[in-house]
Design an enzyme around this catalytic site. Structure first.
Site, mmCIF file in Angstrom:
data_model
loop_
_atom_site.group_PDB
_atom_site.id
_atom_site.type_symbol
_atom_site.label_atom_id
_atom_site.label_comp_id
_atom_site.label_asym_id
_atom_site.label_seq_id
_atom_site.Cartn_x
_atom_site.Cartn_y
_atom_site.Cartn_z
ATOM 1 N N CYS A 114 0.829 -1.210 0.000
ATOM 2 C CA CYS A 114 0.000 0.000 0.000
ATOM 3 C C CYS A 114 0.871 1.272 0.000
ATOM 4 O O CYS A 114 1.470 1.591 -1.013
ATOM 5 C CB CYS A 114 -0.987 -0.020 1.158
ATOM 6 S SG CYS A 114 -2.354 1.138 0.931
ATOM 7 N N HIS A 209 -3.812 -4.613 0.528
ATOM 8 C CA HIS A 209 -3.334 -5.117 1.817
ATOM 9 C C HIS A 209 -3.503 -6.640 1.861
ATOM 10 O O HIS A 209 -4.531 -7.136 2.348
ATOM 11 C CB HIS A 209 -4.107 -4.474 2.967
ATOM 12 C CG HIS A 209 -3.735 -3.059 3.236
ATOM 13 N ND1 HIS A 209 -2.726 -2.710 4.102
ATOM 14 C CD2 HIS A 209 -4.238 -1.896 2.743
ATOM 15 C CE1 HIS A 209 -2.621 -1.388 4.141
ATOM 16 N NE2 HIS A 209 -3.515 -0.870 3.313
ATOM 17 N N GLU A 211 -2.306 -8.697 3.831
ATOM 18 C CA GLU A 211 -2.403 -9.183 5.208
ATOM 19 C C GLU A 211 -3.841 -9.231 5.711
ATOM 20 O O GLU A 211 -4.154 -9.999 6.647
ATOM 21 C CB GLU A 211 -1.553 -8.318 6.145
ATOM 22 C CG GLU A 211 -2.083 -6.932 6.447
ATOM 23 C CD GLU A 211 -1.687 -5.878 5.440
ATOM 24 O OE1 GLU A 211 -1.831 -4.676 5.756
ATOM 25 O OE2 GLU A 211 -1.225 -6.258 4.334
#
Length: 235
Positions: A114, A209, A211
């Site tokens: 990001c 993202h 994650e």
């Protein structure tokens, strides 16, 4: 032994558990690195003019540039600041930009997420679009498909040419820095991935993202797996 992964900390004005301002990283990001077999370690953002960032990175096997606030527009040659720009910190910018240059220059495996992607683009001479157009046009709280370019490190890492990406950003790449190539895009044309074909070490950057959903989506976890594997192989 687990390869040691440097994750530059993010400044936080307040944290209830610590009672004071803090340096933090998202737990989901740290968990994804740990699941991949890495040993994540927070890196204090110190003034890069006073401390040699390359020397500080020498003990690490890889660097992960995480998400965060916006980069000051003057860093990419823009005099005016859009009203939507937020959480700008000059020290954070200076440290992240130098960390990106140092990691690429030394061949350290580098994963940028990001803001991290935007940092790399700016560090190498690219520019950003300060705001994508406000509510309904930005990529906040959005999960959408991204097209992955065949033959890229990203495509080899995740094994597919399409992925469902969890996004949270209101800025995006405007001009891609010389030397970088686009490895992924969203349907609206937003650059979602960047790579550096001539990089001395493993490097990929994603605007989303991974994650956020890596704990339940093997495609997203594979981004971290490939990164940590590259860090281990380098050692």
């Amino acid at each position: 032994m687990r390869p040691l992964i440097a994750v530059p900390a993010r400044f936080a004005a307040s944290t209830s558990a610590l009672r004071h301002a803090a340096e933090v990283n998202a737990r989901a990001l740290i968990d994804a690195v740990w699941r991949a077999g890495g040993e994540p370690a927070a890196l204090h953002p110190a003034d890069p003019t006073a401390d040699d960032v390359t020397a500080r990175l020498a003990r690490f096997d890889g660097v992960l540039l995480p998400g965060g606030g916006d980069i000051a527009p003057y860093r990419y040659g823009v005099a005016d600041t859009h009203d939507s720009v937020y959480d700008v910190d000059d020290l954070q910018d200076a440290f992240d930009l130098e960390t990106a240059r140092a990691a690429i220059g030394s061949g350290l495996p580098l994963l940028a997420v990001c803001r991290g992607l935007q940092v790399v683009n700016v560090a190498l001479g690219g520019t950003l679009e300060q705001d994508m157009g406000g509510p309904g046009r930005d990529h906040r709280h959005v999960v959408h498909p991204v097209e992955i370019r065949r033959g890229t490190l990203l495509e080899r890492a995740i094994g597919t040419e399409k992925a469902e990406a969890s996004c949270y950003h209101h800025q995006r790449v405007d001009r891609v820095a010389d030397g970088l190539t686009v490895s992924a895009r969203a349907a609206d044309g937003t650059v979602e991935g960047l790579e550096l074909p001539d990089a001395a070490g493993w490097f990929t950057a994603v605007q989303w993202h991974p994650e956020d959903t890596a704990h339940e989506d093997p495609v997203q976890q594979a981004v971290f797996d490939a990164f940590v594997r590259a860090a281990r192989d380098r050692g």
